[in-house]
Write an enzyme that holds these catalytic residues in place. Structure first.
Site: not given
Ligand code: DLZ
Length: 167
Positions: A31, A65, A67, A89-90, A95, A97, A122, A136
Site C-alpha cells: 500500500w 501495513s 498485514e 506507510c500509512v 476517516t 482508519h 518498526f 522520508r
Molecule cells: C485500507 C487502508 C487505508 C485506507 N490506508 C492505508 C494506508 O495508508 N497504508 C497502508 O499501508 N494500508 C492502508 N490500508 C490497507 C490496510 O493496511 C489493510 O491492508 C486492509 O485494511 C486489509 O486488512
C-alpha cells in the site's frame, strides 16, 4: 524526536557491527508502493553495505501495513533469522482508519518483540500526506528504510553479544 531535526539516513557507520553472518527478513507493505518500495531499496542497500549477503535477506510483500504483523510472524516462525524489518506507510485520510491501522501495527510489532527472541523493527511511516512520506523515503529527510536496517543490525548484534555472555 521530529524528523525535521534528524535525517533518517544519517548514522555513524563505525558504530555498526558487520552484518556478514546475519540473516534478515524484510516484510514490506505494497500500500503506497511508491513510498514503501523506496524504503525497501534503502533497507536492502544498507544491509548489503554492512556485509549482509543478498541470499541471507528474505523479502516478502504484504497488501497493506495492517498485514505487517502477521507477515513478520510468518518470518519468525518459518525463517531462521536474526531480525525482521517491517516497512510500511500509512497516510492520514478523511476517516479514523489511519489511527486504527497505526495502533494495530504498533501494538502488533511490540507484541512480536515481546514474544519472539529476535528484534522486529518498526519501519512504518505515519504521515499527513504523500509529500511528507516521500520526504522520508529517500527525500529531504532521508530514508526510514535505512534507519530500520541500521536498527536491525544493531539489535541483532546486541542479541549476539548477550548470548555470548551466557557462554
Ligand atoms: C485500507 C487502508 C487505508 C485506507 N490506508 C492505508 C494506508 O495508508 N497504508 C497502508 O499501508 N494500508 C492502508 N490500508 C490497507 C490496510 O493496511 C489493510 O491492508 C486492509 O485494511 C486489509 O486488512
Amino acid at each position: 524526536m521530529a524528523t525535521t531535526l534528524k535525517n533518517l539516513s544519517s548514522y555513524n557507520p563505525n558504530e555498526i557491527t558487520s552484518a556478514k553472518k546475519m540473516k534478515f527478513g524484510i516484510v514490506v507493505s505494497d500500500w503506497n508502493a511508491e513510498v514503501t518500495h523506496a524504503l525497501l531499496k534503502g533497507a536492502l542497500e544498507t544491509l548489503i553495505s554492512h556485509g549482509a549477503k543478498e541470499e541471507n535477506i528474505l523479502v516478502k510483500h504484504v497488501p497493506g501495513s495492517f498485514e505487517l504483523t502477521l507477515g513478520a510472524q510468518f518470518m519468525a516462525e518459518y525463517g531462521d533469522l536474526d531480525g525482521v524489518i517491517c516497512l510500511g506507510c500509512v497516510i492520514q485520510g478523511e476517516t479514523r482508519h489511519f489511527d486504527f491501522i497505526c495502533q494495530g501495527v504498533t501494538h502488533g510489532i511490540t507484541e512480536l518483540n515481546m514474544n519472539y527472541n529476535i528484534p522486529f523493527v518498526f519501519g512504518l511511516l505515519t504521515t499527513n500526506n504523500q509529500e511528507q512520506a516521500l520526504d522520508r523515503a529517500g527525500g529531504k529527510h532521508g530514508n526510514k528504510g535505512v534507519e530500520a536496517a541500521v536498527t536491525a543490525i544493531k539489535m541483532a548484534a546486541l542479541q549476539k553479544e548477550m548470548e555470548e555472555l551466557e557462554d
